[in-house]
Design a protein around this motif. Structure first.
Motif, PDB file in Angstrom:
ATOM      1  N   UNK A   1      -3.939  21.169  13.157  1.00 54.26           N
ATOM      2  CA  UNK A   1      -5.044  21.304  12.055  1.00 54.26           C
ATOM      3  C   UNK A   1      -4.549  20.921  10.690  1.00 54.26           C
ATOM      4  N   UNK A   2      -3.369  20.258  10.644  1.00 56.95           N
ATOM      5  CA  UNK A   2      -2.918  20.028   9.156  1.00 56.95           C
ATOM      6  C   UNK A   2      -3.789  18.605   8.801  1.00 56.95           C
ATOM      7  N   UNK A   3      -4.649  18.440   7.727  1.00 56.55           N
ATOM      8  CA  UNK A   3      -5.172  17.285   7.172  1.00 56.55           C
ATOM      9  C   UNK A   3      -4.369  16.067   7.115  1.00 56.55           C
ATOM     10  N   UNK A   4      -4.977  14.980   7.494  1.00 60.70           N
ATOM     11  CA  UNK A   4      -4.421  13.706   7.785  1.00 60.70           C
ATOM     12  C   UNK A   4      -3.421  13.467   6.718  1.00 60.70           C
ATOM     13  N   UNK A   5      -3.807  13.604   5.201  1.00 61.39           N
ATOM     14  CA  UNK A   5      -3.126  13.461   4.147  1.00 61.39           C
ATOM     15  C   UNK A   5      -1.611  14.220   4.050  1.00 61.39           C
ATOM     16  N   UNK A   6      -1.722  15.253   4.431  1.00 62.57           N
ATOM     17  CA  UNK A   6      -0.485  16.080   4.587  1.00 62.57           C
ATOM     18  C   UNK A   6       0.314  15.733   5.667  1.00 62.57           C
ATOM     19  N   UNK A   7      -0.331  15.507   6.620  1.00 60.29           N
ATOM     20  CA  UNK A   7       0.258  15.111   7.959  1.00 60.29           C
ATOM     21  C   UNK A   7       0.969  13.748   7.786  1.00 60.29           C
ATOM     22  N   UNK A   8       0.250  12.810   6.910  1.00 61.05           N
ATOM     23  CA  UNK A   8       1.277  11.607   6.743  1.00 61.05           C
ATOM     24  C   UNK A   8       2.200  11.824   5.756  1.00 61.05           C
ATOM     25  N   UNK A   9       2.011  12.731   4.735  1.00 58.94           N
ATOM     26  CA  UNK A   9       3.212  12.881   3.654  1.00 58.94           C
ATOM     27  C   UNK A   9       4.364  13.571   4.473  1.00 58.94           C
ATOM     28  N   UNK A  10       4.043  14.769   5.436  1.00 53.85           N
ATOM     29  CA  UNK A  10       5.211  15.290   6.031  1.00 53.85           C
ATOM     30  C   UNK A  10       6.004  14.636   6.884  1.00 53.85           C
ATOM     31  N   UNK A  11       5.114  13.739   7.812  1.00 49.10           N
ATOM     32  CA  UNK A  11       5.817  12.734   8.600  1.00 49.10           C
ATOM     33  C   UNK A  11       6.864  11.761   7.879  1.00 49.10           C
TER      34      UNK A  11
ATOM     35  N   UNK B   1       0.895  -1.281   0.135  1.00 50.19           N
ATOM     36  CA  UNK B   1       0.043  -0.156   0.057  1.00 50.19           C
ATOM     37  C   UNK B   1       0.961   1.234   0.165  1.00 50.19           C
ATOM     38  N   UNK B   2       0.615   2.322  -0.915  1.00 49.53           N
ATOM     39  CA  UNK B   2       1.379   3.386  -0.715  1.00 49.53           C
ATOM     40  C   UNK B   2       0.789   4.311   0.375  1.00 49.53           C
ATOM     41  N   UNK B   3       2.119   5.222   0.587  1.00 51.71           N
ATOM     42  CA  UNK B   3       1.849   5.983   1.617  1.00 51.71           C
ATOM     43  C   UNK B   3       1.211   7.326   0.956  1.00 51.71           C
ATOM     44  N   UNK B   4       1.011   8.467   1.805  1.00 49.22           N
ATOM     45  CA  UNK B   4       0.439   9.436   1.426  1.00 49.22           C
ATOM     46  C   UNK B   4       1.478  10.395   0.408  1.00 49.22           C
ATOM     47  N   UNK B   5       2.606  10.283   0.823  1.00 47.16           N
ATOM     48  CA  UNK B   5       3.906  10.925   0.359  1.00 47.16           C
ATOM     49  C   UNK B   5       4.001  10.434  -0.991  1.00 47.16           C
ATOM     50  N   UNK B   6       4.028   8.929  -1.176  1.00 48.27           N
ATOM     51  CA  UNK B   6       4.305   8.114  -2.346  1.00 48.27           C
ATOM     52  C   UNK B   6       3.035   8.795  -3.398  1.00 48.27           C
ATOM     53  N   UNK B   7       1.963   8.639  -3.096  1.00 44.00           N
ATOM     54  CA  UNK B   7       0.969   8.934  -3.879  1.00 44.00           C
ATOM     55  C   UNK B   7       1.048  10.338  -4.282  1.00 44.00           C
ATOM     56  N   UNK B   8       1.362  11.461  -3.508  1.00 40.71           N
ATOM     57  CA  UNK B   8       1.691  12.781  -3.880  1.00 40.71           C
ATOM     58  C   UNK B   8       2.711  12.869  -4.779  1.00 40.71           C
ATOM     59  N   UNK B   9       3.818  12.346  -4.369  1.00 39.62           N
ATOM     60  CA  UNK B   9       4.877  12.381  -5.596  1.00 39.62           C
ATOM     61  C   UNK B   9       4.506  11.573  -6.863  1.00 39.62           C
TER      62      UNK B   9
ATOM     63  N   UNK C   1      10.954  22.842  -3.112  1.00 37.50           N
ATOM     64  CA  UNK C   1      10.321  21.718  -3.043  1.00 37.50           C
ATOM     65  C   UNK C   1      10.221  21.051  -4.234  1.00 37.50           C
ATOM     66  N   UNK C   2      10.366  19.735  -4.594  1.00 39.19           N
ATOM     67  CA  UNK C   2      10.213  19.101  -5.887  1.00 39.19           C
ATOM     68  C   UNK C   2       8.653  18.789  -6.241  1.00 39.19           C
ATOM     69  N   UNK C   3       8.050  18.789  -5.195  1.00 43.45           N
ATOM     70  CA  UNK C   3       6.505  18.344  -5.544  1.00 43.45           C
ATOM     71  C   UNK C   3       5.718  19.535  -5.237  1.00 43.45           C
ATOM     72  N   UNK C   4       4.999  19.886  -6.397  1.00 44.94           N
ATOM     73  CA  UNK C   4       4.021  20.914  -6.671  1.00 44.94           C
ATOM     74  C   UNK C   4       3.088  20.884  -5.702  1.00 44.94           C
ATOM     75  N   UNK C   5       2.301  19.826  -5.363  1.00 45.76           N
ATOM     76  CA  UNK C   5       1.242  19.928  -4.174  1.00 45.76           C
ATOM     77  C   UNK C   5       1.925  20.131  -2.872  1.00 45.76           C
ATOM     78  N   UNK C   6       3.063  19.395  -2.785  1.00 45.02           N
ATOM     79  CA  UNK C   6       3.650  19.634  -1.338  1.00 45.02           C
ATOM     80  C   UNK C   6       4.137  21.169  -1.168  1.00 45.02           C
TER      81      UNK C   6
END
Length: 170
Positions: free
Chosen positions: A152-162, A54-62, A113-118
């Protein structure tokens, strides 16, 4: 009458102790016989592989942004280099204070930061990220995620940042 009572009490006590020692094994043997087939080792391994795949949120965003892992490794090394130039040697034991400085550097220089979304997220929510890092109790994935969620950071980005901090900075 007192002797008879003592005999019955002794027999009752010995019986209770014997049953207490043997009873649970009899019950568990019965339950094991009645239960469905236990998973084989290969089934357990297959379940673990599915979980690991299963892909992590970071991997999905990248993946969405078309950023490779090599790009993120390069970026992580760049952040480490910039922070270590200011603070001296970058070692495994640096944790707390240097993670704070590295994340603050990333927020201050979000444009690289290489990822535009991040990048867009960090530019909009840099203050929340810094507040979370300042209040983090531990610098594990769970501790960082908990701190990001608390501000208050959404879970998707909290996962990705962590994920990013643990995978590329630690």
């Amino acid at each position: 009458m007192n002797k008879k009572f003592t005999k019955y009490a002794a027999v009752g006590l010995v019986s209770a102790m014997a049953f207490a020692g043997v009873g649970p094994s009899l019950v568990s043997a019965k339950a094991a016989a009645d239960s469905p087939e236990v998973s084989s080792a290969s089934q357990v391994e297959a379940d673990v592989e599915v979980t690991l795949q299963e892909m992590s949120e970071l991997e999905k965003i990248l993946e969405e942004d078309g950023v490779t892992e090599a790009d993120m490794i390069t970026y992580g090394n760049y952040v480490k280099t910039q922070v270590s130039q200011k603070d001296g040697e970058f070692s495994v034991q640096w944790k707390g204070a240097v993670i704070k400085k590295a994340v603050k550097f990333m927020v201050d220089h979000a444009d690289i930061i290489p990822s535009k979304s991040l990048r867009n997220f960090v530019e909009k929510n840099g203050n929340k990220i810094i507040r979370a890092i300042d209040t983090a109790e531990t610098y594990t994935w769970y501790g960082l995620h908990k701190a990001f969620s608390a501000v208050g950071i959404p879970d998707k980005y909290a996962d990705a940042l962590a994920d990013f901090i643990v995978k590329y900075l630690l």
